[in-house]
Design an enzyme around this catalytic site. Sequence first.
Site, PDB file in Angstrom:
ATOM      1  N   CYS A  83       0.940  -1.213   0.041  1.00  0.00           N
ATOM      2  CA  CYS A  83      -0.025  -0.191   0.125  1.00  0.00           C
ATOM      3  C   CYS A  83       0.785   1.284  -0.040  1.00  0.00           C
ATOM      4  O   CYS A  83       1.616   1.696   1.070  1.00  0.00           O
ATOM      5  CB  CYS A  83      -0.854  -0.139   1.310  1.00  0.00           C
ATOM      6  SG  CYS A  83      -2.077   1.505   1.419  1.00  0.00           S
TER       7      CYS A  83
ATOM      8  N   CYS B 255      -0.430   4.072   2.034  1.00  0.00           N
ATOM      9  CA  CYS B 255      -0.076   3.850   3.618  1.00  0.00           C
ATOM     10  C   CYS B 255       1.200   4.250   3.815  1.00  0.00           C
ATOM     11  O   CYS B 255       1.429   5.070   4.962  1.00  0.00           O
ATOM     12  CB  CYS B 255      -0.704   2.608   4.045  1.00  0.00           C
ATOM     13  SG  CYS B 255      -2.305   1.912   3.494  1.00  0.00           S
ATOM     14  N   ASP B 256       2.034   3.879   3.014  1.00  0.00           N
ATOM     15  CA  ASP B 256       3.471   3.931   3.356  1.00  0.00           C
ATOM     16  C   ASP B 256       4.294   4.678   2.630  1.00  0.00           C
ATOM     17  O   ASP B 256       5.736   4.949   3.239  1.00  0.00           O
ATOM     18  CB  ASP B 256       4.058   2.382   3.410  1.00  0.00           C
ATOM     19  CG  ASP B 256       3.261   1.593   4.445  1.00  0.00           C
ATOM     20  OD1 ASP B 256       2.831   1.844   5.410  1.00  0.00           O
ATOM     21  OD2 ASP B 256       2.947   0.118   4.062  1.00  0.00           O
TER      22      ASP B 256
END
Length: 306
Positions: A131, A134-135
């Site tokens: 992701c 997300c990261d």
Amino acid sequence: MYDVIIIGGGPAGLTAGLYSSRARMNVLMLEMLAPGGQVLNTDWVENYPGFPEGISGFELVDRMKTQSEKFGLRIENEEALRVKITDDKKIVETNKGTLETKTIILACGATWKKLGLEGEAQLAGKGVSYCATCDGPFYRDQDVAVIGGGDTAVEEAIFLTRFANKIYLVHRRDQLRATKLLQERAMSQEKIEFIWNTIPLKILGQDGVEGIELQNVKTGKIARKAIHGVFIFIGTLPNTGLVKGKVDLDDEGFVITDENTRTSVPGVFAAGDIRSKSWRQISTAVGEGATASFWAEKYIEEGHQS
């Protein structure tokens, strides 16, 4: 007989459990592993509202679990094996027994397809990610690799240009599968370097990703790239084996619902990553969990028992 049985304990399931418990329904959540789902594998969450400094994935879902249990949610460590739906009741068979319920909320989630390479599992959450949204911010001014050639891989590679110094987009073919518009956008990005006809062989590193070993499928040549992050986007696998043939699924196996999370079977709802939809995030899963709980309650109030 339960009012609601929730199958799956990720953010969607925990939110559905919270709302159903607060509504004083007789609700049970079944989770064969620890509640939290894929979020447990997320080292740090920075894009969930209410936590400006970020929060660990473990702590976020632990708070969700604690809050749900505060209102009476019962969570059992059981695996749902079979679902039987008849005109007068819904039955969930688990590894510990048989349960009856008026409604079911499917929150079984989906699993990111893995490459199955050496180093992938060991470094998951430590440089290996599924992701970029997300990261991505963790890799500011660093070099990373993106594996895949579809829409998701290309979209996430473009997103990573906001942070990373260099993105190596590794694809086993000599052209992308992504839509032409996305291809054009990616190819206009100076930070993205395409590595064609190439597959990953090994992810290198001990406590974090330090590099990746690649092989050209045409020449057989093996090379290594020094990177700090590997983003893998080769698709997801919905955890829908339990209901295959019982509710309508899309071509990829995800559960088809209407905007109110209702499946093709009355009294059966689906929320979170198991749903057929375009975007999978913690925040969207939470909203769908709340929606599923609301409509499950309405279904019961209208006098349905099956």
